[in-house]
Design an enzyme around this catalytic site. Structure first.
Site, PDB file in Angstrom:
ATOM      1  N   ARG A 163       3.433   1.890  -9.375  1.00 36.69           N
ATOM      2  CA  ARG A 163       4.456   1.290 -10.234  1.00 36.69           C
ATOM      3  C   ARG A 163       4.331   1.785 -11.672  1.00 36.69           C
ATOM      4  NH1 ARG A 163       2.788  -2.437  -6.557  1.00 36.69           N
ATOM      5  NH2 ARG A 163       1.203  -3.135  -8.014  1.00 36.69           N
ATOM      6  N   GLU A 174     -13.497  -5.589  -5.428  1.00 31.68           N
ATOM      7  CA  GLU A 174     -14.099  -6.847  -4.952  1.00 31.68           C
ATOM      8  C   GLU A 174     -14.888  -6.583  -3.665  1.00 31.68           C
ATOM      9  OE1 GLU A 174     -10.906  -9.574  -4.966  1.00 31.68           O
ATOM     10  OE2 GLU A 174     -12.193 -11.232  -4.322  1.00 31.68           O
TER      11      GLU A 174
END
Ligand code: AMP
Length: 172
Positions: free
Chosen positions: A59, A96
């Site tokens: 994006r 993560e």
């Protein structure tokens, strides 16, 4: 700015449970909204002598390429591994769970250029700090600022980017 904020849609539990995804497609689909977004960024950077805008897949390409065009600057892509066809520099960074990597063409930036990095969302800041490392390690350029359309303040991503000027248009 409230009008632009209203064009960002919350998608709960995407792409994983517990994440509220900020969907920018309504903003891109609104001619005025898209124009105002690029117009706001362009007004901020018009006099900053930006040579190159560096956009982060995917994006970041939409906003970055539009902004580069409006500023009369060049555009460089930061992509996921294996997507760029020429010789690349790579930076691996931890997520993560596990790791990820980003790449840039070795000839994407020239010494002394004034560079603006852009992405759509500043979340934890993990991606963009890898981008800053990648650019600073391999290129002798001047990093003018990092721009985001959206910053998720509660994730404190900014803390990972101390010493680098950051501008975010919309805060949640
Ligand atoms: P970060 O946690 O800052 O490394 O975010 C990495 C990338 O994931 C950013 O480039 C964003 O495009 C995207 N991202 C992270 N969190 C969100 C969110 N809540 N909504 C939309 N995009 C997100």
């Amino acid at each position: 700015m409230e009008e632009l904020k209203a064009l960002i849609r919350d998608i709960p539990d995407f792409p994983r449970k517990g994440i509220i995804f900020k969907d920018i497609t309504p903003l891109l689909g609104d001619a005025n909204g898209f124009q105002n977004t690029i117009g706001t960024l362009c007004a901020r950077y018009r006099d900053r002598k930006i040579d190159m805008v560096v956009g982060v897949e995917a994006r970041g390409f939409v906003f970055g390429a539009s902004l580069a065009h409006a500023l009369g600057a060049g555009f460089a892509m930061i992509r996921k591994p294996g997507k760029l066809p020429y010789k690349t520099h790579r930076k691996t960074y931890s997520l993560e769970y596990g790791e990820d990597a980003i790449e840039i063409h070795q000839d994407a930036l020239k010494p002394g250029q004034r560079v603006l990095i852009i992405d759509d969302v500043l979340a934890t800041g993990g991606t963009v700090s890898a981008v800053v490392d990648l650019v600073r390690t391999h290129f002798d350029v001047e990093l003018v600022e990092i721009a985001f359309v959206i910053e998720l303040d509660f994730l404190s991503g900014r803390k990972k980017l101390e010493g680098v000027p950051i501008f975010s248009m919309i805060h949640f």
